[in-house]
Design an enzyme around this catalytic site. Structure first.
Site, PDB file in Angstrom:
ATOM      1  N   GLU A  49     -27.351  31.339  -4.296  1.00 11.76           N
ATOM      2  CA  GLU A  49     -26.015  32.054  -4.091  1.00 11.76           C
ATOM      3  C   GLU A  49     -25.635  32.613  -5.543  1.00 11.76           C
ATOM      4  OE1 GLU A  49     -22.897  31.044  -1.381  1.00 11.76           O
ATOM      5  OE2 GLU A  49     -21.302  31.054  -2.820  1.00 11.76           O
TER       6      GLU A  49
ATOM      7  N   THR B 183     -21.716  37.152  -3.486  1.00 14.43           N
ATOM      8  CA  THR B 183     -20.502  36.670  -3.087  1.00 14.43           C
ATOM      9  C   THR B 183     -19.583  37.994  -2.908  1.00 14.43           C
ATOM     10  OG1 THR B 183     -19.478  36.055  -5.006  1.00 14.43           O
ATOM     11  CG2 THR B 183     -20.333  34.246  -3.451  1.00 14.43           C
TER      12      THR B 183
ATOM     13  N   ALA C 128     -12.270  37.953  -1.733  1.00 15.65           N
ATOM     14  CA  ALA C 128     -11.436  37.979  -0.444  1.00 15.65           C
ATOM     15  C   ALA C 128     -11.051  39.304  -0.209  1.00 15.65           C
ATOM     16  CB  ALA C 128     -10.780  36.645  -0.312  1.00 15.65           C
TER      17      ALA C 128
ATOM     18  N   HIS D 155     -22.397  38.765   1.256  1.00 15.44           N
ATOM     19  CA  HIS D 155     -21.236  38.090   1.918  1.00 15.44           C
ATOM     20  C   HIS D 155     -20.172  39.301   1.913  1.00 15.44           C
ATOM     21  CE1 HIS D 155     -21.841  33.968   0.176  1.00 15.44           C
ATOM     22  NE2 HIS D 155     -23.106  34.534   0.062  1.00 15.44           N
TER      23      HIS D 155
ATOM     24  N   ARG E  16     -14.114  35.257   6.996  1.00 13.48           N
ATOM     25  CA  ARG E  16     -12.836  35.805   7.189  1.00 13.48           C
ATOM     26  C   ARG E  16     -12.272  35.791   6.051  1.00 13.48           C
ATOM     27  NH1 ARG E  16      -8.122  31.770   8.462  1.00 13.48           N
ATOM     28  NH2 ARG E  16      -8.712  31.114   6.393  1.00 13.48           N
ATOM     29  N   GLY E  17     -12.453  34.944   5.017  1.00 13.89           N
ATOM     30  CA  GLY E  17     -11.785  34.865   3.665  1.00 13.89           C
ATOM     31  C   GLY E  17     -10.718  34.021   3.587  1.00 13.89           C
TER      32      GLY E  17
ATOM     33  N   ALA F 238     -13.264  35.472  11.785  1.00 11.49           N
ATOM     34  CA  ALA F 238     -14.655  35.728  11.269  1.00 11.49           C
ATOM     35  C   ALA F 238     -15.487  36.156  12.831  1.00 11.49           C
ATOM     36  CB  ALA F 238     -15.421  34.708  10.748  1.00 11.49           C
TER      37      ALA F 238
ATOM     38  N   TYR G 100     -18.751  24.186   8.481  1.00 15.48           N
ATOM     39  CA  TYR G 100     -17.942  23.194   7.687  1.00 15.48           C
ATOM     40  C   TYR G 100     -18.506  21.693   8.069  1.00 15.48           C
ATOM     41  CZ  TYR G 100     -15.728  27.228   6.310  1.00 15.48           C
ATOM     42  OH  TYR G 100     -15.375  28.580   5.856  1.00 15.48           O
TER      43      TYR G 100
ATOM     44  N   GLN H  16     -16.186  20.684 -13.338  1.00 13.56           N
ATOM     45  CA  GLN H  16     -16.770  21.522 -12.365  1.00 13.56           C
ATOM     46  C   GLN H  16     -16.530  20.615 -10.971  1.00 13.56           C
ATOM     47  OE1 GLN H  16     -20.907  21.561 -12.094  1.00 13.56           O
ATOM     48  NE2 GLN H  16     -21.001  22.868 -10.242  1.00 13.56           N
TER      49      GLN H  16
HETATM   50  P1  FAD Z   1     -13.180  31.539  10.336  1.00 17.24           P
HETATM   51  O1  FAD Z   1     -14.545  31.014  10.997  1.00 17.24           O
HETATM   52  O2  FAD Z   1     -12.354  32.693  10.756  1.00 17.24           O
HETATM   53  O3  FAD Z   1     -12.373  30.118  10.624  1.00 17.24           O
HETATM   54  C1  FAD Z   1     -11.267  29.968   9.873  1.00 17.24           C
HETATM   55  C2  FAD Z   1     -10.145  29.021  10.474  1.00 17.24           C
HETATM   56  O4  FAD Z   1      -9.832  29.380  11.474  1.00 17.24           O
HETATM   57  C3  FAD Z   1     -11.007  27.681  10.434  1.00 17.24           C
HETATM   58  O5  FAD Z   1     -10.272  26.646  10.213  1.00 17.24           O
HETATM   59  C4  FAD Z   1     -11.330  27.939  12.235  1.00 17.24           C
HETATM   60  O6  FAD Z   1     -11.633  26.631  12.685  1.00 17.24           O
HETATM   61  C5  FAD Z   1     -10.236  28.565  12.374  1.00 17.24           C
HETATM   62  N1  FAD Z   1     -10.378  29.422  13.643  1.00 17.24           N
HETATM   63  C6  FAD Z   1     -11.418  30.430  13.899  1.00 17.24           C
HETATM   64  N2  FAD Z   1     -11.025  31.068  15.000  1.00 17.24           N
HETATM   65  C7  FAD Z   1      -9.892  30.761  15.423  1.00 17.24           C
HETATM   66  C8  FAD Z   1      -9.011  31.174  16.793  1.00 17.24           C
HETATM   67  N3  FAD Z   1      -9.593  31.998  17.616  1.00 17.24           N
HETATM   68  N4  FAD Z   1      -7.970  30.463  16.797  1.00 17.24           N
HETATM   69  C9  FAD Z   1      -7.480  29.649  15.907  1.00 17.24           C
HETATM   70  N5  FAD Z   1      -7.955  29.147  14.993  1.00 17.24           N
HETATM   71  C10 FAD Z   1      -9.453  29.653  14.418  1.00 17.24           C
HETATM   72  N6  FAD Z   1     -14.951  33.314   0.376  1.00 17.24           N
HETATM   73  C11 FAD Z   1     -14.876  34.526  -0.306  1.00 17.24           C
HETATM   74  O7  FAD Z   1     -13.776  35.155  -0.401  1.00 17.24           O
HETATM   75  N7  FAD Z   1     -15.987  35.057  -0.675  1.00 17.24           N
HETATM   76  C12 FAD Z   1     -17.294  34.480  -0.246  1.00 17.24           C
HETATM   77  O8  FAD Z   1     -18.189  35.452  -0.613  1.00 17.24           O
HETATM   78  C13 FAD Z   1     -17.331  33.573   0.267  1.00 17.24           C
HETATM   79  N8  FAD Z   1     -18.503  32.988   0.543  1.00 17.24           N
HETATM   80  C14 FAD Z   1     -18.473  31.769   1.357  1.00 17.24           C
HETATM   81  C15 FAD Z   1     -20.013  31.316   1.786  1.00 17.24           C
HETATM   82  C16 FAD Z   1     -20.080  30.259   2.416  1.00 17.24           C
HETATM   83  C17 FAD Z   1     -21.477  29.673   2.832  1.00 17.24           C
HETATM   84  C18 FAD Z   1     -18.868  29.433   2.877  1.00 17.24           C
HETATM   85  C19 FAD Z   1     -19.024  28.091   3.465  1.00 17.24           C
HETATM   86  C20 FAD Z   1     -17.507  29.826   2.584  1.00 17.24           C
HETATM   87  C21 FAD Z   1     -17.543  31.226   1.778  1.00 17.24           C
HETATM   88  N9  FAD Z   1     -16.084  31.572   1.557  1.00 17.24           N
HETATM   89  C22 FAD Z   1     -16.238  32.864   0.902  1.00 17.24           C
HETATM   90  C23 FAD Z   1     -14.784  30.846   1.998  1.00 17.24           C
HETATM   91  C24 FAD Z   1     -14.534  31.265   3.232  1.00 17.24           C
HETATM   92  O9  FAD Z   1     -14.106  32.649   3.057  1.00 17.24           O
HETATM   93  C25 FAD Z   1     -13.596  30.307   3.636  1.00 17.24           C
HETATM   94  O10 FAD Z   1     -13.793  29.057   3.758  1.00 17.24           O
HETATM   95  C26 FAD Z   1     -12.254  30.726   4.616  1.00 17.24           C
HETATM   96  O11 FAD Z   1     -11.206  29.919   4.687  1.00 17.24           O
HETATM   97  C27 FAD Z   1     -12.855  30.810   6.205  1.00 17.24           C
HETATM   98  O12 FAD Z   1     -13.988  31.644   6.398  1.00 17.24           O
HETATM   99  P2  FAD Z   1     -14.496  31.673   7.803  1.00 17.24           P
HETATM  100  O13 FAD Z   1     -15.424  32.955   7.979  1.00 17.24           O
HETATM  101  O14 FAD Z   1     -15.229  30.368   7.937  1.00 17.24           O
HETATM  102  O15 FAD Z   1     -13.407  31.759   8.919  1.00 17.24           O
END
Ligand code: FAD
Length: 284
Positions: free
Chosen positions: A16, A47, A50, A75, A105-106, A125, A145, A212
């Protein structure tokens, strides 16, 4: 496409990177990509801010990764992009030959008002994945996660949402960083039981300083197993020893994951190719 790389029966290795904050710093990130490319990873990801503020830089780095003959993974976070802006950005990615998107989702940017947040086109997402699956031909990755996403009330609920992402069209998953492999194995078992067949890459971050560690934990909500906290207690005050111990910990984690048949290893080496070289050299 990245989904095809997982079908070869080998561990899929990826790195990454993150785009530079300033335009002047592009030569450095290109050099990072050059050095990572020499290590022969299966793909390199970049990346996305957000709020979408660094989208141009994300695009530029993804395009540069492709130019090195390595599959890029851009991303993309939906929180700051309305549908029209998302369509436009995806057209740009496709025009640059980017074929893979990590659909996220971010987190809500601090500057975003309640009204902006409530009126976003995609709340989660899986909604973005479902939409883009029907309008584009990208390969999609999504996040999962081992320690549960910090907003989810339970691991089970989080896994239901992971399954929604798979059903919406996520071709593979990459985990948040974790330090306890048992949490990853539990996630894999639960995903299997729930019928999630998409491969899962394990996200590993080598921690090279106590400072870190603090930042990574507060950003990711990852738990710290005893073996890890013992290591920090022992070496935390000595930067050189801490660095060695942190790298060793990551190497041991990866060796154990490979021995358990893990689909892929995603290294959060964050623009430090020398770490990638050291770790891959030890595990390959
Ligand atoms: P989602 O899958 O939408 O989930 C978010 C939360 O909502 C979770 O708690 C889930 O359980 C819950 N949820 C999902 N669907 C529903 C529903 N229908 N009803 C109620 N609750 C629901 N962030 C950045 O800003 N830029 C990046 O480049 C970036 N890269 C990343 C790369 C990786 C590999 C990872 C693991 C994370 C990264 N992140 C990044 C962080 C990420 O954006 C955050 O963790 C964010 O809070 C959640 O994103 P998600 O896509 O998992 O969200």
């Amino acid at each position: 496409m990245i989904r095809d790389l997982y079908k070869k029966g080998k561990v899929v290795y990826s790195f990454e990177t993150f785009p530079p904050k300033k335009d002047d710093d592009f030569p450095q990130i290109f050099e990072v990509v050059d050095r990572l490319a020499e290590l022969g990873p299966d793909f390199i990801s970049v990346t996305f801010g957000a709020g979408g503020s660094n989208s141009k830089k994300n695009l530029e780095v993804a395009s540069y990764i492709n130019s090195k003959g390595i599959e890029s993974l851009a991303h993309l976070t939906s929180v700051g992009l309305q549908k029209e802006a998302l369509d436009e950005y995806c057209e740009k990615l496709a025009a640059e030959g980017v074929q893979n998107i990590l659909a996220l989702r971010g987190d809500r940017p601090k500057t975003m008002t309640d009204e902006q947040y409530d009126s976003r086109s995609f709340h989660y997402a899986n909604e973005m994945i479902e939409y883009l699956k029907s309008t584009t031909s990208f390969c999609f990755g999504a996040a999962c996660y081992p320690d549960k996403h910090f907003e989810a009330p339970s691991m089970h609920e989080d896994l239901i949402h992971m399954r929604n992402k798979a059903r919406s069209g996520a071709d593979f998953f990459i985990t948040q960083l974790f330090f306890d492999n048992d949490k990853f194995y539990a996630l894999q078992d639960q995903a299997d039981l729930m019928g999630i067949e998409a491969p899962i890459s394990a996200g590993i971050m080598p921690i090279t300083s106590a400072k870190q560690l603090g930042t990574s934990i507060s950003l990711s909500g990852t738990s710290i197993p005893k073996a890890f906290s013992d290591m920090v207690a022992r070496y935390g005050d000595n930067p050189e020893d801490m660095r060695k111990a942190g790298i060793e910990y990551a190497i041991n984690q990866i060796k154990n994951l490979i021995a358990h048949g893990c689909d892929g290893i995603h290294l959060y080496t964050m623009n430090h190719p020398e770490l990638g070289a050291q770790i891959l050299g030890a595990v390959r």
